[in-house]
Design a protein around this motif. Structure first.
Motif, PDB file in Angstrom:
ATOM      1  N   VAL A 117      37.461  35.234  -1.398  1.00 31.71           N
ATOM      2  CA  VAL A 117      36.310  34.914  -0.551  1.00 31.71           C
ATOM      3  C   VAL A 117      35.019  35.236  -1.291  1.00 31.71           C
ATOM      4  CG1 VAL A 117      35.110  35.419   1.609  1.00 31.71           C
ATOM      5  CG2 VAL A 117      37.597  35.186   1.595  1.00 31.71           C
ATOM      6  N   ASP A 118      34.978  36.366  -1.988  1.00 28.60           N
ATOM      7  CA  ASP A 118      33.794  36.720  -2.786  1.00 28.60           C
ATOM      8  C   ASP A 118      33.482  35.638  -3.812  1.00 28.60           C
ATOM      9  OD1 ASP A 118      33.457  39.115  -1.425  1.00 28.60           O
ATOM     10  OD2 ASP A 118      34.470  40.316  -2.960  1.00 28.60           O
ATOM     11  N   ASN A 119      34.514  35.125  -4.475  1.00 27.87           N
ATOM     12  CA  ASN A 119      34.316  34.061  -5.469  1.00 27.87           C
ATOM     13  C   ASN A 119      33.776  32.791  -4.828  1.00 27.87           C
ATOM     14  OD1 ASN A 119      35.178  35.675  -7.586  1.00 27.87           O
ATOM     15  ND2 ASN A 119      37.285  34.924  -7.502  1.00 27.87           N
ATOM     16  N   ILE A 120      34.315  32.420  -3.671  1.00 34.12           N
ATOM     17  CA  ILE A 120      33.831  31.225  -2.969  1.00 34.12           C
ATOM     18  C   ILE A 120      32.390  31.425  -2.529  1.00 34.12           C
ATOM     19  CG2 ILE A 120      34.095  29.833  -0.874  1.00 34.12           C
ATOM     20  CD1 ILE A 120      37.142  30.350  -1.115  1.00 34.12           C
ATOM     21  N   PHE A 121      32.088  32.595  -1.971  1.00 35.97           N
ATOM     22  CA  PHE A 121      30.723  32.881  -1.534  1.00 35.97           C
ATOM     23  C   PHE A 121      29.753  32.842  -2.717  1.00 35.97           C
ATOM     24  CE2 PHE A 121      30.912  35.191   2.823  1.00 35.97           C
ATOM     25  CZ  PHE A 121      31.672  34.160   3.345  1.00 35.97           C
ATOM     26  N   ARG A 122      30.168  33.384  -3.856  1.00 37.22           N
ATOM     27  CA  ARG A 122      29.305  33.373  -5.038  1.00 37.22           C
ATOM     28  C   ARG A 122      29.036  31.933  -5.485  1.00 37.22           C
ATOM     29  NH1 ARG A 122      31.173  37.378  -7.367  1.00 37.22           N
ATOM     30  NH2 ARG A 122      33.087  36.477  -8.135  1.00 37.22           N
ATOM     31  N   GLU A 123      30.086  31.109  -5.501  1.00 41.59           N
ATOM     32  CA  GLU A 123      29.947  29.702  -5.901  1.00 41.59           C
ATOM     33  C   GLU A 123      29.026  28.944  -4.949  1.00 41.59           C
ATOM     34  OE1 GLU A 123      30.602  26.371  -8.273  1.00 41.59           O
ATOM     35  OE2 GLU A 123      31.387  28.366  -8.664  1.00 41.59           O
ATOM     36  N   ALA A 124      29.097  29.288  -3.651  1.00 41.21           N
ATOM     37  CA  ALA A 124      28.316  28.583  -2.638  1.00 41.21           C
ATOM     38  C   ALA A 124      26.977  29.265  -2.340  1.00 41.21           C
ATOM     39  CB  ALA A 124      29.130  28.473  -1.348  1.00 41.21           C
ATOM     40  N   ASN A 125      26.635  30.309  -3.099  1.00 36.77           N
ATOM     41  CA  ASN A 125      25.385  31.054  -2.894  1.00 36.77           C
ATOM     42  C   ASN A 125      25.253  31.581  -1.464  1.00 36.77           C
ATOM     43  OD1 ASN A 125      24.464  30.681  -5.563  1.00 36.77           O
ATOM     44  ND2 ASN A 125      23.748  28.642  -5.027  1.00 36.77           N
ATOM     45  N   VAL A 126      26.307  32.204  -0.969  1.00 39.20           N
ATOM     46  CA  VAL A 126      26.326  32.765   0.376  1.00 39.20           C
ATOM     47  C   VAL A 126      26.180  34.281   0.270  1.00 39.20           C
ATOM     48  CG1 VAL A 126      27.752  33.156   2.426  1.00 39.20           C
ATOM     49  CG2 VAL A 126      27.769  30.924   1.290  1.00 39.20           C
ATOM     50  N   THR A 127      25.269  34.838   1.065  1.00 40.51           N
ATOM     51  CA  THR A 127      25.149  36.293   1.132  1.00 40.51           C
ATOM     52  C   THR A 127      25.894  36.779   2.367  1.00 40.51           C
ATOM     53  OG1 THR A 127      23.108  36.196   2.411  1.00 40.51           O
ATOM     54  CG2 THR A 127      22.888  36.287   0.004  1.00 40.51           C
ATOM     55  N   ASN A 128      26.431  37.990   2.302  1.00 44.40           N
ATOM     56  CA  ASN A 128      27.227  38.519   3.407  1.00 44.40           C
ATOM     57  C   ASN A 128      26.420  38.743   4.671  1.00 44.40           C
ATOM     58  OD1 ASN A 128      29.819  38.612   2.272  1.00 44.40           O
ATOM     59  ND2 ASN A 128      29.247  40.398   1.070  1.00 44.40           N
ATOM     60  N   SER A 129      25.115  38.879   4.552  1.00 43.77           N
ATOM     61  CA  SER A 129      24.305  39.183   5.732  1.00 43.77           C
ATOM     62  C   SER A 129      23.641  37.952   6.342  1.00 43.77           C
ATOM     63  CB  SER A 129      23.215  40.197   5.352  1.00 43.77           C
ATOM     64  OG  SER A 129      22.390  39.648   4.344  1.00 43.77           O
ATOM     65  N   GLY A 130      23.776  36.811   5.710  1.00 45.19           N
ATOM     66  CA  GLY A 130      23.076  35.614   6.187  1.00 45.19           C
ATOM     67  C   GLY A 130      23.939  34.711   7.043  1.00 45.19           C
ATOM     68  N   THR A 131      23.431  33.516   7.238  1.00 44.83           N
ATOM     69  CA  THR A 131      24.181  32.471   7.926  1.00 44.83           C
ATOM     70  C   THR A 131      24.470  31.355   6.933  1.00 44.83           C
ATOM     71  OG1 THR A 131      22.154  31.386   8.663  1.00 44.83           O
ATOM     72  CG2 THR A 131      23.174  32.957  10.199  1.00 44.83           C
ATOM     73  N   VAL A 132      25.458  30.548   7.255  1.00 41.53           N
ATOM     74  CA  VAL A 132      25.912  29.497   6.350  1.00 41.53           C
ATOM     75  C   VAL A 132      25.872  28.166   7.087  1.00 41.53           C
ATOM     76  CG1 VAL A 132      27.855  28.691   4.968  1.00 41.53           C
ATOM     77  CG2 VAL A 132      27.473  31.143   5.254  1.00 41.53           C
ATOM     78  N   ARG A 133      25.235  27.175   6.470  1.00 38.51           N
ATOM     79  CA  ARG A 133      25.310  25.815   7.011  1.00 38.51           C
ATOM     80  C   ARG A 133      26.698  25.296   6.652  1.00 38.51           C
ATOM     81  NH1 ARG A 133      21.799  23.067   9.095  1.00 38.51           N
ATOM     82  NH2 ARG A 133      22.503  21.082   8.236  1.00 38.51           N
TER      83      ARG A 133
END
Length: 149
Positions: A117-133
């Motif tokens: 999940v960390d790798n996917i979030f890094r690839e998608a520029n997702v931060t753990n505290s934000g929201t995701v489109r």
């Protein structure tokens, strides 16, 4: 059919095909079901029966490649995933909290590890505290992996 798939994919298809179709042909619905689902496809029983019937009840590897091509064009995984997110998006905001997305990825279906999940979030520029489109996230997550990885 070779022009529709990468050589690496064809090798994977061939290996799986001959693992379950020991006679060199698929002759039952069960064999076809196991082979296609082992390769990550999710055809319905009706689709599988139609594919097998369309090939006269016997399917060679060349026939199987044709079926894989037809089915991969019919199966639109990114659209299905976006529709699933929309079904859970009661306020129609188009976003999901990153923590909720992490929970879904780790605890539903096969369940990814925290590292995956960390790798996917890094690839998608997702931060753990934000929201995701979620539509943007699905485009990134479902994009084919480049050959150079």
């Amino acid at each position: 059919m070779a022009r529709y798939f990468k050589e690496q994919d064809i090798d994977e298809f061939r290996e799986c095909f001959y693992l379950f179709a020991r006679s060199g042909q698929i002759t039952s619905l069960d064999e076809l079901t196991v082979v296609m689902r082992s390769l990550g496809m999710s055809p319905t029983i009706q689709e599988l029966a139609g594919y097998l019937k369309g090939k006269g009840g016997k399917m060679s590897f060349a026939d199987f490649l044709e079926v894989m091509h037809i089915h991969s064009r019919a199966e639109n995984l990114p659209n299905e995933v976006v529709n699933a997110f929309k079904a859970g998006d009661t306020d129609k905001s188009g976003v999901i909290p990153a923590k909720q997305l992490r929970n879904l990825l780790q605890n539903w279906g096969e369940g990814l590890s925290a590292r995956e999940v960390d790798n996917i979030f890094r690839e998608a520029n997702v931060t753990n505290s934000g929201t995701v489109r979620y539509e943007d996230f699905v485009k990134i997550a479902c994009a084919p992996v480049p050959d150079y990885y």
